[in-house]
Design an enzyme around this catalytic site. Structure first.
Site, PDB file in Angstrom:
ATOM      1  CB  THR A 151      -3.718  -2.491   1.618  1.00 43.89           C
ATOM      2  OG1 THR A 151      -2.887  -3.441   2.288  1.00 43.89           O
ATOM      3  CG2 THR A 151      -3.277  -1.076   1.954  1.00 43.89           C
ATOM      4  CG  ASN A 179       7.837  -2.179   2.858  1.00 45.47           C
ATOM      5  OD1 ASN A 179       8.528  -2.212   1.827  1.00 45.47           O
ATOM      6  ND2 ASN A 179       7.931  -1.202   3.752  1.00 45.47           N
ATOM      7  CD  GLU A 180       0.166  -4.095   1.023  1.00 41.22           C
ATOM      8  OE1 GLU A 180       0.138  -4.874   1.995  1.00 41.22           O
ATOM      9  OE2 GLU A 180      -0.716  -3.228   0.840  1.00 41.22           O
ATOM     10  N   PRO A 181       2.930  -8.078   1.536  1.00 41.14           N
ATOM     11  CG  PRO A 181       1.267  -9.553   2.250  1.00 41.14           C
ATOM     12  CD  PRO A 181       1.503  -8.114   1.871  1.00 41.14           C
TER      13      PRO A 181
END
Ligand code: F6R
Length: 239
Positions: A180, A161-163
């Site tokens: 990432t 779950n990235e920004p």
């Protein structure tokens, strides 16, 4: 009337423990996990663990394997759901998270194969949405996550779950952040070989776990950890 929205109270909700070493930390956490497993065994019940990959939980898995071998901890009543998988990697790919879990934990303990769940990175695109919904229902049918183990990426991601991932996000196909992919470049022998997408449990899925333990070792995680636990909640820092 107590004001539950003060910053101080929000911070208080995240219990933070600092350990002299990662070894000490994993011993404590492994013993908590082992106690839950044994407690459930005594009640003839299953326990559902949410698992992470990456370098952070490796020592935890080693300690769980040690408890299995030396102290007879059985995983017969354990059901696991992994957080994420690179999209496009087959299960036997050396960098797939399924392969990682086999090598780091599953092969070394007595967990029944049918109890193990890792998202399938090879689901055809048109089927991904339904597949992700099914992953969610399997977690629910298993009784929900009892204990979720998490690492944290330098982007602040948990799972992948990235920004920008909101607190209500669910299992889905995501695009990986540049940082990432750069962090994964060494494992893949070059950033260009790192998959651009992944299937991940959502923040909302993770938050439904009854207990969560987020582990972070070393100075490279200090800044993002501070942002996650000492600064106002924001979806630019999903953790
Ligand atoms: C992996 C995962 C990721 C990692 C994070 C930290 O399943 O969910 O969020 O926990 O990228 O990775 P390491 O531990 O390699 O620093």
């Amino acid at each position: 009337m107590p004001n539950s929205n003060t910053e101080a109270e929000q911070f208080e909700k995240i219990r933070t423990k600092v350990f002299p070493s990662s070894e000490t930390a994993v011993r404590e956490l492994a013993s908590i996990v082992a106690n839950v497993i044994r407690q459930r065994q005594s009640e003839d019940r299953r326990v559902v663990l949410g698992l992470a990959t990456g370098s952070t939980p490796v020592k935890l898995y080693r300690e769980l394997i040690r408890l299995h071998r030396k102290e007879g901890l059985s995983f017969q009543n354990v059901v696991t759901f992994n957080l994420d998988e690179y999209y496009g990697l087959p299960p036997n790919h050396p960098e797939s998270y399924r392969h990682f879990m086999e090598v780091q934990l599953f092969e070394h303990v007595d967990i029944p194969r049918q109890n193990v769940h890792v998202p399938d990175g090879m689901v055809p695109r048109p089927e991904v949405y339904a597949y992700c919904q099914e992953y969610e229902s399997r977690i629910r049918e298993a009784g929900g996550l009892d204990v979720q183990i998490l690492g944290i990426g330098r982007t602040g991601h948990i799972g992948f779950n990235e920004p920008g991932s909101g607190p209500d996000s669910r299992t889905r196909l995501v695009t990986l952040d540049r940082l990432t992919r750069r962090d994964a470049a060494r494992d893949f022998r070059g950033e260009a070989n790192v998959p651009g997408n992944a299937i991940t449990m959502g923040v909302g899925t993770i938050l439904q776990a009854r207990e969560l333990a987020l582990l972070a070792w070393g100075e490279s995680k200090a800044a993002i950890l501070r942002a996650a636990i000492e600064v106002q909640q924001t979806d630019t820092v999903p953790a």
